[in-house]
Design a protein around this motif. Structure first.
Motif, short mmCIF file in Angstrom:
data_model
loop_
_atom_site.label_atom_id
_atom_site.label_comp_id
_atom_site.label_asym_id
_atom_site.label_seq_id
_atom_site.Cartn_x
_atom_site.Cartn_y
_atom_site.Cartn_z
N ASP A 31 0.92 4.57 -7.32
CA ASP A 31 2.24 4.78 -6.73
C ASP A 31 2.33 6.21 -6.23
O ASP A 31 2.38 7.15 -7.02
CB ASP A 31 3.33 4.51 -7.78
N GLY A 32 2.31 6.39 -4.91
CA GLY A 32 2.52 7.71 -4.33
C GLY A 32 1.47 8.73 -4.68
O GLY A 32 1.76 9.92 -4.73
N GLY A 33 0.23 8.29 -4.94
CA GLY A 33 -0.84 9.22 -5.25
C GLY A 33 -0.82 9.76 -6.66
O GLY A 33 -1.49 10.76 -6.94
N ASN A 34 -0.10 9.09 -7.58
CA ASN A 34 -0.03 9.61 -8.94
C ASN A 34 -1.27 9.30 -9.77
O ASN A 34 -1.38 9.74 -10.92
CB ASN A 34 1.23 9.09 -9.66
N GLU A 35 -2.22 8.53 -9.22
CA GLU A 35 -3.51 8.21 -9.84
C GLU A 35 -3.39 7.37 -11.09
O GLU A 35 -4.37 7.21 -11.83
CB GLU A 35 -4.32 9.49 -10.12
N ARG A 36 -2.22 6.83 -11.35
CA ARG A 36 -2.09 5.89 -12.46
C ARG A 36 -2.37 4.49 -11.90
O ARG A 36 -1.45 3.74 -11.55
CB ARG A 36 -0.70 6.00 -13.11
N GLY A 37 -3.64 4.18 -11.82
CA GLY A 37 -4.08 2.95 -11.18
C GLY A 37 -3.60 1.71 -11.91
O GLY A 37 -3.62 1.66 -13.15
N GLN A 38 -3.20 0.70 -11.14
CA GLN A 38 -2.82 -0.61 -11.66
C GLN A 38 -3.77 -1.63 -11.04
O GLN A 38 -4.23 -1.45 -9.91
CB GLN A 38 -1.38 -0.93 -11.31
N LEU A 39 -4.07 -2.70 -11.77
CA LEU A 39 -5.02 -3.71 -11.32
C LEU A 39 -4.30 -5.03 -11.05
O LEU A 39 -3.51 -5.50 -11.87
CB LEU A 39 -6.11 -3.93 -12.37
N SER A 40 -4.60 -5.59 -9.86
CA SER A 40 -3.99 -6.85 -9.46
C SER A 40 -5.05 -7.75 -8.86
O SER A 40 -6.13 -7.29 -8.47
CB SER A 40 -2.87 -6.61 -8.44
N LEU A 41 -4.72 -9.04 -8.77
CA LEU A 41 -5.64 -10.03 -8.20
C LEU A 41 -5.07 -10.52 -6.88
O LEU A 41 -3.90 -10.89 -6.79
CB LEU A 41 -5.83 -11.19 -9.17
N LEU A 42 -5.91 -10.53 -5.86
CA LEU A 42 -5.56 -11.08 -4.56
C LEU A 42 -6.45 -12.28 -4.29
O LEU A 42 -7.67 -12.15 -4.20
CB LEU A 42 -5.75 -10.03 -3.46
N ARG A 43 -5.85 -13.45 -4.17
CA ARG A 43 -6.62 -14.67 -3.92
C ARG A 43 -6.78 -14.88 -2.42
O ARG A 43 -5.84 -14.71 -1.64
CB ARG A 43 -5.94 -15.86 -4.57
#
Length: 611
Positions: free
Chosen positions: A73-85
């Protein structure tokens, strides 16, 4: 005059993140202003996959038409992981609302490490906000197993195909060193759970970990027992190391094919990478890789990645005159085919290639430098001026990659000098260790040597400025503080003004990791104060231009605010630009289009020849 900075920043670039067994490449493209995911067919046909608010990266999920996406979010480097089918059920390009959350908690960092059939491996600091654990998540059941939770910052991770062992690197005690450990996921006793392969006190790097067939050992890029990186094999049964490919001239990096038969080798030739394919069993070269230009650049671009069938390698190709393209390498023939053509955007304009130099220092060293010289510009007020551009890190290297800032400065009429001062990687252990802790100011002294050498390339040393980001920003401020008589101006992007406040205020998970390089607040406090530019604010007199992101978790915004306020209080010109939707650097094109032209105009005012 060549292309202006606005046009150069507008150039679209490609990156290769993954490749599947059909030769489809998961790529990054910054058409929308930040890097989004695009799928390239083997023929180069592009299908946009994401339309997220900020930059993202991803990997294919083996055995499925799906992609694991990492985004923040906005370059805060707190990466989140999601799945794109990619099975047709999800509209493309997908927004955040179209992604299936996998690992989401915006308070913490989640860094994708690897993808396996039905599983993803990631590192997270959610246990305490500081230490990173390695977690394997089952995508079918949602169950998670923390396979490593011994604390510290996790670097490389390689999971054996049968998941019995996980190879992990963690920071060693010497700066830039890595300790290699094996995690036994089904130990008989607790003592069998984490097995050190190397000693934490060993001054050596261990990275690019790949499991050999049968999980009998690893292929590792390392400089253990030598100055330059080479590629070695480690056999578990014998606890024995064997060198596969080494060089007495260049650092080498290796990527093992999934079937364990081939080894892609990069030789770092003063910032230009040469590629070759070797036999993984013997290390013998099979063939060189044919590339469209002079060499191939890996850093700071995505690394090459093998297809699951070991036939293809997806490469990100860039050079000083090529913005960034995706190549598909046939590993069996050594032929690389371009799937994109970023240079077509140049419209026939010619960019500048650098020349290589070695700058002598008073203590007998030689600083590697690349010099980008403008075309002859008689009467041009900026002719004869110089901008010395210093990389971040400090454990990094300025390589021969397309850089819109360099090309834009040259087009304006500046000579651009790009040094790899002491502390830079790419030239061996002795060079990257030459600035550790109490030797910090040796790298700053290299800037003075570069300045005094400038007349050798036709530059007026009275019209020379410094430009740098992150640690390079520290170097800009240190140059202006410790060598005020040499520099006419500086541009500092997300730089460190005080090593003390930086270490106090940086993200908790980074502090111990960075103290190995800079020194610790507990043991080196007085020295850290002495080598901090803000301590010597009374000596600084050159005008300064500062750029920072409000969400920067590495170098907090307070570093920019305190140096700017201190300079203004003493009457020194200092302009501060803060971008609320950026982190450690400018990831969004709109912000680069705002900041860089203003920085260029600032330099032009202060480096122009006087009538």
């Amino acid at each position: 005059m060549g292309l202006g900075i606005e046009h150069l920043v507008e150039l679209r670039t490609w990156r290769a993140f993954d490749v599947d067994e059909h030769g489809r490449v998961l790529a990054g493209w910054d058409e929308t202003g930040s890097t989004q995911l695009v799928e390239l067919s083997p023929e180069g046909r592009a299908t946009p996959l994401t339309a997220l608010p900020g930059a993202c990266v991803g990997r294919y999920l083996p055995g499925e038409r799906a992609v694991v996406v990492q985004h923040d979010d906005g370059g805060n480097e707190r990466g989140q992981l999601s799945l794109l089918r990619l099975d047709g059920a999800t509209p493309l390009p997908a927004g955040l609302e179209d992604l299936e959350p996998l690992v989401h908690d915006p308070r913490f960092v989640h860094r994708l490490l690897d993808v396996l059939p039905g599983r993803v491996a990631y590192a997270t600091n959610r246990r305490n906000g500081t230490d990173f654990d390695v977690v394997i998540r089952n995508l079918f059941s949602g169950e998670e197993e923390a396979v490593y939770d011994r604390g510290g910052y996790v670097g490389e991770v390689a999971i054996a195909p049968d998941s019995h062992y996980v190879a992990v690197t963690v920071p060693g005690r010497p700066a830039l060193s890595d300790q290699l450990v094996l995690v036994n996921t089904i130990p008989e006793t607790e003592d069998d759970h984490v097995l050190p392969v190397t000693d934490a006190d060993e001054d050596a790097r261990h990275d690019h970990l790949f499991w050999l067939p049968g999980d009998r050992g690893l292929v590792v890029t390392t400089d253990r027992g030598r100055d330059l990186l080479g590629i070695a094999r480690y056999e578990l049964a014998d606890d024995a190391w064997t060198w596969l490919v080494t060089s007495d001239r260049h650092e080498l990096t290796g990527w093992l094919s999934p079937d364990g038969r081939l080894l892609l080798v990069e030789a770092n030739d003063d910032g230009v990478a040469r590629l070759s394919v070797h036999d993984a069993a013997t290390g013998a070269k099979r063939h060189d890789v044919a590339l469209p230009g002079d060499g191939w650049v890996s850093y700071p671009l995505p690394e090459p990645i093998w297809s699951p069938d070991s036939r293809h390698v997806a490469l990100t190709y860039s050079s000083p005159v090529t913005p960034g393209d995706v190549l598909l390498l046939d590993a069996h023939t050594g032929q690389a085919r371009a799937l994109t053509s970023s240079a077509a955007q140049l419209g026939g304009e010619t960019l500048v290639e650098p020349t290589a130099h070695r700058v002598p220092t008073p203590d007998g060293e030689a600083v590697p430098c690349a010099v980008y010289s403008p075309a002859s510009g008689a009467g041009d007020p900026l002719a004869g001026s110089a901008v010395v551009l210093v990389h971040g890190g400090p454990a990094a290297q300025s390589v021969r990659v397309f850089n819109p800032i360099i090309q834009g400065l040259v087009a304006r009429g500046h000579t651009v000098v790009v040094p790899n001062v002491r502390g830079s990687v790419g030239y061996g252990k002795r060079w990257y260790s030459a600035d550790d802790v109490r030797k910090r100011l040796t790298s700053v002294a290299d800037l003075a040597a570069v300045h005094d050498w400038l007349p050798e390339v036709g530059v007026d040393p009275a019209r020379a400025a410094l430009w740098g980001g992150s640690y390079g920003g520290y170097m800009v401020l240190a140059g202006l503080a410790f060598q005020p008589e040499r520099w006419a101006a500086g541009v500092d992007i997300v730089g460190i003004s005080s090593l003390v406040t930086f270490l106090r205020n940086t993200a908790d998970y980074r502090r111990a990791h960075r103290e190995r390089e800079y020194g610790s607040l507990e043991h080196d406090h007085d020295f850290l104060v002495e080598v901090s530019p803000i301590t010597h604010i009374d000596r600084m007199r050159a005008p300064l231009f500062v750029i920072h992101g409000a969400n920067d978790p590495r170098v907090p915004l307070s570093e920019a605010e305190q140096i700017s306020a201190a300079l203004r209080d003493k009457g020194v010109e200092c302009e501060l630009l803060v971008y609320p939707d950026e982190g450690h650097g400018l990831a969004k094109r709109a912000n680069r289009l705002d900041a860089y032209p203003r920085a260029f105009d600032f330099l032009a005012r202060h480096l122009a020849a006087r009538p």
